[in-house]
Write a protein that holds these residues in place. Sequence first.
Motif, mmCIF file in Angstrom:
data_model
loop_
_atom_site.group_PDB
_atom_site.id
_atom_site.type_symbol
_atom_site.label_atom_id
_atom_site.label_comp_id
_atom_site.label_asym_id
_atom_site.label_seq_id
_atom_site.Cartn_x
_atom_site.Cartn_y
_atom_site.Cartn_z
ATOM 1 N N ASP A 107 47.471 49.205 41.069
ATOM 2 C CA ASP A 107 46.737 48.098 41.519
ATOM 3 C C ASP A 107 46.828 46.946 40.537
ATOM 4 O OD1 ASP A 107 45.191 49.728 43.510
ATOM 5 O OD2 ASP A 107 43.436 49.689 42.226
ATOM 6 N N LEU A 108 47.125 45.620 41.225
ATOM 7 C CA LEU A 108 47.234 44.513 40.512
ATOM 8 C C LEU A 108 45.963 43.549 40.603
ATOM 9 C CD1 LEU A 108 51.055 43.481 41.473
ATOM 10 C CD2 LEU A 108 50.020 44.561 39.354
ATOM 11 N N PRO A 109 45.507 42.919 39.480
ATOM 12 C CA PRO A 109 44.372 41.986 39.789
ATOM 13 C C PRO A 109 44.755 40.679 40.343
ATOM 14 C CG PRO A 109 44.976 41.865 37.422
ATOM 15 C CD PRO A 109 45.864 43.087 38.321
ATOM 16 N N PRO A 110 43.645 39.695 40.807
ATOM 17 C CA PRO A 110 44.263 38.367 41.390
ATOM 18 C C PRO A 110 44.855 37.779 39.939
ATOM 19 C CG PRO A 110 41.962 38.680 41.884
ATOM 20 C CD PRO A 110 42.327 40.048 40.969
ATOM 21 N N CYS A 111 45.844 36.889 40.324
ATOM 22 C CA CYS A 111 46.473 35.964 39.222
ATOM 23 C C CYS A 111 47.141 34.908 40.045
ATOM 24 C CB CYS A 111 47.420 36.756 38.407
ATOM 25 S SG CYS A 111 49.093 37.146 39.464
ATOM 26 N N LYS A 143 43.860 40.385 44.792
ATOM 27 C CA LYS A 143 44.030 41.495 44.458
ATOM 28 C C LYS A 143 44.823 42.286 45.357
ATOM 29 C CE LYS A 143 41.111 45.724 43.238
ATOM 30 N NZ LYS A 143 39.651 46.027 43.397
ATOM 31 N N ARG A 145 48.256 31.469 33.504
ATOM 32 C CA ARG A 145 46.540 31.262 33.728
ATOM 33 C C ARG A 145 46.515 29.765 33.491
ATOM 34 N NH1 ARG A 145 46.441 34.790 29.472
ATOM 35 N NH2 ARG A 145 46.006 36.808 30.941
ATOM 36 N N LYS A 173 48.358 45.437 45.798
ATOM 37 C CA LYS A 173 48.967 46.831 45.168
ATOM 38 C C LYS A 173 50.558 46.445 44.918
ATOM 39 C CE LYS A 173 46.163 49.986 47.136
ATOM 40 N NZ LYS A 173 45.102 50.525 46.171
ATOM 41 N N ALA A 198 48.819 39.536 32.494
ATOM 42 C CA ALA A 198 48.180 39.506 33.848
ATOM 43 C C ALA A 198 48.848 40.298 35.014
ATOM 44 C CB ALA A 198 47.850 38.037 34.010
ATOM 45 N N ALA A 199 50.130 40.241 35.070
ATOM 46 C CA ALA A 199 50.920 40.704 36.332
ATOM 47 C C ALA A 199 52.447 40.805 35.574
ATOM 48 C CB ALA A 199 50.900 39.717 37.221
ATOM 49 N N PHE A 224 46.218 44.702 49.291
ATOM 50 C CA PHE A 224 45.393 45.883 48.751
ATOM 51 C C PHE A 224 44.903 47.060 49.576
ATOM 52 C CE2 PHE A 224 41.438 47.483 46.484
ATOM 53 C CZ PHE A 224 41.986 47.685 45.657
#
Length: 165
Positions: free
Chosen positions: A95-99, A17, A163, A19, A142-143, A81
Amino acid sequence: METKELLCMVTPVERPKRKLLLLRSKKATDYWTFCQEKGCQWNGLMDSIPEKIDAAAILELPPFLQRPGFSQVAAGVELPFDYDGKIPEGYEIADLPPCTLLYFQTESFEKEEDFGMAIGCAFRAAKRYDYDRFGYERAPDAAPFYNFGAEAAKGASIAIPVRKR
């Protein structure tokens, strides 16, 4: 005109996670139209942030980062983050989630003016890559897609969200 292919390495990188500091455009469709609209100072400004995770890049934003009235093309740089530094005027933080990102990195090349050829090699490698064979599928939701550009000494680099299948 001779077309040259450069060796292109592919490396999966797990991102936690984090930014994203980004500068949106209204009409841009690629690097050139982004710089026509916003100028090219973003690159030096973003790369000067000591906490950055990677170099500044031109981005194709996933749907969750797109906003009405703006193009899906932006400039951005990933930050930890917990980043709490200054946000330049006209920029924003998301915010960016894990990927997982697959980095396509070419070898270096001789003449700086061959940057277009090098970027083309990275894009062709990503297009021809057998994602399924290696257990991946592209994940444009996802990103962002990252175009880090090209320099003779470093080569060209792009990163594509994926993914596991």
